[in-house]
Design a protein around this motif. Structure first.
Motif, PDB file in Angstrom:
ATOM      1  N   GLY A  30     -43.364   1.835  -9.505  1.00  0.00           N
ATOM      2  CA  GLY A  30     -42.316   2.321 -10.390  1.00  0.00           C
ATOM      3  C   GLY A  30     -40.939   1.878  -9.944  1.00  0.00           C
ATOM      4  N   LEU A  31     -40.676   1.960  -8.636  1.00  0.00           N
ATOM      5  CA  LEU A  31     -39.379   1.543  -8.116  1.00  0.00           C
ATOM      6  C   LEU A  31     -39.165   0.040  -8.288  1.00  0.00           C
ATOM      7  CD1 LEU A  31     -39.388   3.665  -4.853  1.00  0.00           C
ATOM      8  CD2 LEU A  31     -37.920   4.027  -6.848  1.00  0.00           C
ATOM      9  N   LEU A  46     -35.923   6.370 -14.218  1.00  0.00           N
ATOM     10  CA  LEU A  46     -37.215   6.586 -13.570  1.00  0.00           C
ATOM     11  C   LEU A  46     -37.370   8.073 -13.295  1.00  0.00           C
ATOM     12  CD1 LEU A  46     -38.928   4.604 -10.755  1.00  0.00           C
ATOM     13  CD2 LEU A  46     -38.480   7.034 -10.407  1.00  0.00           C
ATOM     14  N   LEU A  47     -38.532   8.623 -13.640  1.00  0.00           N
ATOM     15  CA  LEU A  47     -38.797  10.044 -13.492  1.00  0.00           C
ATOM     16  C   LEU A  47     -39.947  10.258 -12.509  1.00  0.00           C
ATOM     17  CD1 LEU A  47     -38.689  11.069 -17.279  1.00  0.00           C
ATOM     18  CD2 LEU A  47     -36.787  10.812 -15.670  1.00  0.00           C
ATOM     19  N   ARG A 244     -38.910   3.202   5.138  1.00  0.00           N
ATOM     20  CA  ARG A 244     -37.755   2.316   5.062  1.00  0.00           C
ATOM     21  C   ARG A 244     -37.917   1.324   3.916  1.00  0.00           C
ATOM     22  NH1 ARG A 244     -32.714   1.538   4.688  1.00  0.00           N
ATOM     23  NH2 ARG A 244     -32.039  -0.570   5.230  1.00  0.00           N
ATOM     24  N   LEU A 245     -39.130   0.803   3.739  1.00  0.00           N
ATOM     25  CA  LEU A 245     -39.381  -0.112   2.619  1.00  0.00           C
ATOM     26  C   LEU A 245     -39.065   0.560   1.291  1.00  0.00           C
ATOM     27  CD1 LEU A 245     -40.590  -2.782   1.484  1.00  0.00           C
ATOM     28  CD2 LEU A 245     -42.820  -1.642   1.552  1.00  0.00           C
ATOM     29  N   ILE A 246     -39.520   1.802   1.125  1.00  0.00           N
ATOM     30  CA  ILE A 246     -39.252   2.540  -0.120  1.00  0.00           C
ATOM     31  C   ILE A 246     -37.755   2.759  -0.295  1.00  0.00           C
ATOM     32  CG2 ILE A 246     -39.559   4.771  -1.268  1.00  0.00           C
ATOM     33  CD1 ILE A 246     -41.999   2.929  -1.406  1.00  0.00           C
ATOM     34  N   GLU A 247     -37.063   3.124   0.776  1.00  0.00           N
ATOM     35  CA  GLU A 247     -35.611   3.327   0.696  1.00  0.00           C
ATOM     36  C   GLU A 247     -34.898   2.059   0.252  1.00  0.00           C
ATOM     37  OE1 GLU A 247     -35.221   6.642   4.315  1.00  0.00           O
ATOM     38  OE2 GLU A 247     -34.674   4.534   4.641  1.00  0.00           O
ATOM     39  N   VAL A 248     -35.327   0.932   0.782  1.00  0.00           N
ATOM     40  CA  VAL A 248     -34.686  -0.342   0.442  1.00  0.00           C
ATOM     41  C   VAL A 248     -34.884  -0.665  -1.027  1.00  0.00           C
ATOM     42  CG1 VAL A 248     -34.878  -2.830   0.765  1.00  0.00           C
ATOM     43  CG2 VAL A 248     -34.722  -1.327   2.751  1.00  0.00           C
ATOM     44  N   ILE A 249     -36.108  -0.534  -1.524  1.00  0.00           N
ATOM     45  CA  ILE A 249     -36.366  -0.872  -2.928  1.00  0.00           C
ATOM     46  C   ILE A 249     -35.649   0.105  -3.852  1.00  0.00           C
ATOM     47  CG2 ILE A 249     -38.153  -1.151  -4.688  1.00  0.00           C
ATOM     48  CD1 ILE A 249     -40.037  -2.067  -2.492  1.00  0.00           C
ATOM     49  N   LEU A 260     -32.537   7.057 -10.855  1.00  0.00           N
ATOM     50  CA  LEU A 260     -33.776   7.562 -10.277  1.00  0.00           C
ATOM     51  C   LEU A 260     -33.708   9.085 -10.203  1.00  0.00           C
ATOM     52  CD1 LEU A 260     -34.054   5.015  -7.307  1.00  0.00           C
ATOM     53  CD2 LEU A 260     -34.772   4.716  -9.698  1.00  0.00           C
ATOM     54  N   HIS A 261     -34.641   9.746 -10.872  1.00  0.00           N
ATOM     55  CA  HIS A 261     -34.643  11.204 -10.959  1.00  0.00           C
ATOM     56  C   HIS A 261     -35.886  11.763 -10.261  1.00  0.00           C
ATOM     57  CE1 HIS A 261     -31.674  10.617 -14.243  1.00  0.00           C
ATOM     58  NE2 HIS A 261     -32.495   9.669 -14.660  1.00  0.00           N
ATOM     59  N   THR A 262     -35.705  12.757  -9.411  1.00  0.00           N
ATOM     60  CA  THR A 262     -36.831  13.424  -8.767  1.00  0.00           C
ATOM     61  C   THR A 262     -36.913  14.872  -9.245  1.00  0.00           C
ATOM     62  OG1 THR A 262     -35.435  13.994  -6.861  1.00  0.00           O
ATOM     63  CG2 THR A 262     -36.718  11.949  -6.720  1.00  0.00           C
ATOM     64  N   ASN A 263     -38.039  15.522  -8.924  1.00  0.00           N
ATOM     65  CA  ASN A 263     -38.276  16.906  -9.345  1.00  0.00           C
ATOM     66  C   ASN A 263     -38.297  17.059 -10.860  1.00  0.00           C
ATOM     67  OD1 ASN A 263     -38.785  18.543  -7.102  1.00  0.00           O
ATOM     68  ND2 ASN A 263     -36.624  18.618  -6.546  1.00  0.00           N
ATOM     69  N   VAL A 264     -38.765  16.036 -11.563  1.00  0.00           N
ATOM     70  CA  VAL A 264     -38.931  16.125 -13.011  1.00  0.00           C
ATOM     71  C   VAL A 264     -40.371  15.735 -13.351  1.00  0.00           C
ATOM     72  CG1 VAL A 264     -36.517  15.774 -13.615  1.00  0.00           C
ATOM     73  CG2 VAL A 264     -37.975  13.797 -13.292  1.00  0.00           C
ATOM     74  N   VAL A 265     -41.011  16.544 -14.174  1.00  0.00           N
ATOM     75  CA  VAL A 265     -42.423  16.352 -14.476  1.00  0.00           C
ATOM     76  C   VAL A 265     -42.568  15.913 -15.928  1.00  0.00           C
ATOM     77  CG1 VAL A 265     -44.699  17.426 -14.573  1.00  0.00           C
ATOM     78  CG2 VAL A 265     -43.064  18.119 -12.801  1.00  0.00           C
ATOM     79  N   VAL A 266     -43.055  14.706 -16.146  1.00  0.00           N
ATOM     80  CA  VAL A 266     -43.291  14.227 -17.501  1.00  0.00           C
ATOM     81  C   VAL A 266     -44.498  14.971 -18.071  1.00  0.00           C
ATOM     82  CG1 VAL A 266     -43.922  12.225 -18.908  1.00  0.00           C
ATOM     83  CG2 VAL A 266     -42.288  11.968 -17.020  1.00  0.00           C
ATOM     84  N   THR A 267     -44.337  15.529 -19.257  1.00  0.00           N
ATOM     85  CA  THR A 267     -45.411  16.316 -19.871  1.00  0.00           C
ATOM     86  C   THR A 267     -46.066  15.602 -21.046  1.00  0.00           C
ATOM     87  OG1 THR A 267     -43.766  17.453 -21.253  1.00  0.00           O
ATOM     88  CG2 THR A 267     -44.394  18.508 -19.171  1.00  0.00           C
ATOM     89  N   ALA A 268     -45.410  14.592 -21.623  1.00  0.00           N
ATOM     90  CA  ALA A 268     -46.011  13.856 -22.738  1.00  0.00           C
ATOM     91  C   ALA A 268     -45.229  12.585 -23.000  1.00  0.00           C
ATOM     92  CB  ALA A 268     -46.045  14.706 -24.006  1.00  0.00           C
ATOM     93  N   ILE A 269     -45.918  11.587 -23.517  1.00  0.00           N
ATOM     94  CA  ILE A 269     -45.281  10.374 -24.020  1.00  0.00           C
ATOM     95  C   ILE A 269     -45.053  10.562 -25.515  1.00  0.00           C
ATOM     96  CG2 ILE A 269     -45.555   7.895 -24.410  1.00  0.00           C
ATOM     97  CD1 ILE A 269     -47.325   7.878 -21.865  1.00  0.00           C
TER      98      ILE A 269
END
Length: 537
Positions: A30-31, A46-47, A244-249, A260-269
């Motif tokens: 995703g990243l 990004l969720l 560190r790899l994830i942080e860089v990307i 980039l958004h965290t703590n968000v839950v996609v419930t449907a497309i």
């Protein structure tokens, strides 16, 4: 020979200004997708449902210890190099990479001395020859075949969306057609056995199948190409770990403009009303961190989370390309019990990477993948000791151990916990593995020296990652689940819905996830070629 993928340098950059993309899932796929799409003009959100980014390549810290919670092998460096160059930088500029020597150490049941695989090919050839006369020359021939297969796969298969098979009808593929078909139809185990007799050498070469979520008797021998990656090319480690790899990307994605958004839950497309069985993606519905229900509109939706979850939980049955009945006919990669240990004192008996192989190799894999799955006893396992290389992952005078025990992909095995507080089956598996590592490596007081312990089980993979069947990696790389037979990266029923990650092409592993993001971009551009994208000057 230049190890980098061959790239086309005359193909123009195509941007998509004004197009909005929403990406579900903040793992490496995703990243990487967010970074590439944002660089190419998409307005990207990004969720991610968890508090931190990384998905399987996550991080956990306590009491001065920091653990990578998933991937720990840096293989296929040319893929990382190419990905970073697409973003105008290099792996060398972004990561502090160290070549491991030994690359890894192998302990064999019934043998007192382990075997080191070194960063030097000549040493490995000599080690094979010392165990089995003629195996040194056999290894050179085996790795030459692996290199040739790797090069063809990189040019024609790994970077292809398989929308059209015409680009595959190239001279280099046609000239090898017979051999490639043989490699696809022959199990890796059988292929290895043609050149090597000693079961220890067969195990070292067959273990490549585990990186692909499969077993030597189920993975096609096409994947013998993996052996060139560790036995000839070597194994590296990014200081700071894969966190560190994830942080860089993530930083590169944000630099390109992705949000980039965290703590968000996609419930449907969200989609338009289906017409003649087809619809168009219009965005996603999600639950924000404050509990409120919200929507976000998009021209393109990318499912970079587990594909089973994306299809069966976020879409109605009528719009699912891969409904549950499709998954019922597929084979998951293994589940895993993970053990994170903080240990007092030094552990020189273990290398950065150590493998523990049981003698009943076939029985181990049958227990995991067979018709009557059960937890192997004893079980082959893997131990990572990053503190052998990286002083930041453990307090002074302490060691950091990550233990992975492959088990059936079965959530009923349970979940883990702190200090032995996980489900009983998970804790018994962890105890057995710790005792096995202690006995085989000669660290007789290992249990007494543990100061921190956390376990993770298949149920946690479901709860935290929505992992299909509790698998630790994704769909296994069997011949029915490889290349164009693997799940495609676009919905057949919802226009504008695409996929990236280990569930889709090209497959399992960090390099494959980076490539999946690039294949996604190629598909959005209408590029049906098989080669990697051109790199900026």
């Amino acid at each position: 020979m230049d190890p980098r993928p061959r790239v086309r340098r005359a193909w123009p950059i195509v941007t998509s200004a004004g197009q909005r993309a929403v990406i579900i899932g903040g793992g490496i796929a995703g990243l990487a997708s967010a970074a590439l799409l944002a660089r190419n003009g998409y307005d990207v959100d990004l969720l991610e449902q968890q508090e931190t980014l990384g998905g399987r390549a996550g991080s956990w810290a306590q009491d001065g210890f920091r653990f990578d919670t998933g991937p720990s092998w840096y293989l296929m460096p040319e893929v990382f190099d190419h990905f970073f160059r697409l973003l105008g930088t290099t792996a060398r500029a972004e990561l502090d990479l160290e070549t491991l020597d030994p690359a890894y150490r192998v302990f064999f049941e019934g043998f007192d001395e382990p075997m080191d695989i070194r960063a030097d090919l000549a040493h490995n050839v000599a080690s094979f020859e010392a165990i089995e006369p003629g195996a040194g020359a056999g290894l050179r021939a085996y790795l030459a075949s692996a290199r040739d297969t790797h090069d063809v796969a990189t040019r024609r298969f790994l970077y292809s969306s398989f929308q059209s098979l015409v680009p595959l009808l190239r001279r280099d593929v046609l000239a090898r057609a017979g051999r490639l078909l043989t490699l696809l139809g022959t199990p890796l185990e059988t292929f290895v056995a043609k050149s090597f007799t000693d079961h220890r050498l067969r195990q070292i070469l067959g273990y490549a199948a585990v990186f692909l979520g499969s077993s030597p008797d189920r993975a096609p021998s096409m994947y013998h190409l993996m052996s060139h990656l560790d036995l000839a090319d070597g194994v590296s480690y990014p200081h700071g770990g894969f966190t560190r790899l994830i942080e860089v990307i993530a930083t590169l994605a944000e630099k390109e403009g992705a949000r980039l958004h965290t703590n968000v839950v996609v419930t449907a497309i969200s989609t338009t009303t289906p017409h003649r069985g087809r619809a168009r993606a219009t965005g996603v519905r999600y639950q924000a961190s404050d509990g409120s229900e919200r929507t976000i509109a998009a021209d393109v939706v990318i499912g970079a989370a587990d594909l089973h979850h994306t299809e069966t939980d976020l879409l109605p049955l009528s719009l699912q390309t891969y409904p549950q009945r499709w998954w019922d006919r597929r084979e998951s990669g293994p589940g895993a019990v993970l053990v994170y240990l903080g240990v007092r004192g030094e552990l020189p008996e273990l290398a950065h990477h150590s493998l523990f192989f049981t003698r009943d190799w076939t029985g181990n894999f049958d227990d995991i993948f067979g018709d009557n799955p059960r937890v192997p006893d004893p079980a082959s396992c893997y131990v990572c000791r990053p503190s052998a290389t990286d002083t930041t992952v453990a307090p002074p005078g302490m060691e950091n151990l990550f233990v992975l025990i492959p088990v059936p992909p079965d959530p009923s095995i349970g979940g883990g916990g702190m200090s032995g507080g996980g489900d009983p089956t998970v804790e018994r598996i962890a105890d057995a593995a710790i005792d096995q590592v202690a006995t085989w490596s000669g660290i007789t007081d290992l249990q007494e020296r543990i100061v921190l312990r956390r376990t993770v089980g298949p149920a946690d993979f479901v709860a935290d990652l929505n992992a299909w069947s509790g698998g630790a990696l994704g769909p296994a790389h069997t011949w029915r689940q490889s290349a164009f037979l693997r799940g495609r990266n676009a919905s057949r029923k919802v226009d504008g819905l695409y996929y990236a990650g280990s569930s889709t092409i090209p497959g399992i592993g960090l390099p494959m996830c980076l490539i999946s993001a690039e294949i996604l971009l190629k598909r959005l551009r209408g590029d049906r070629s098989t080669e990697p994208l051109p790199e900026p000057a």
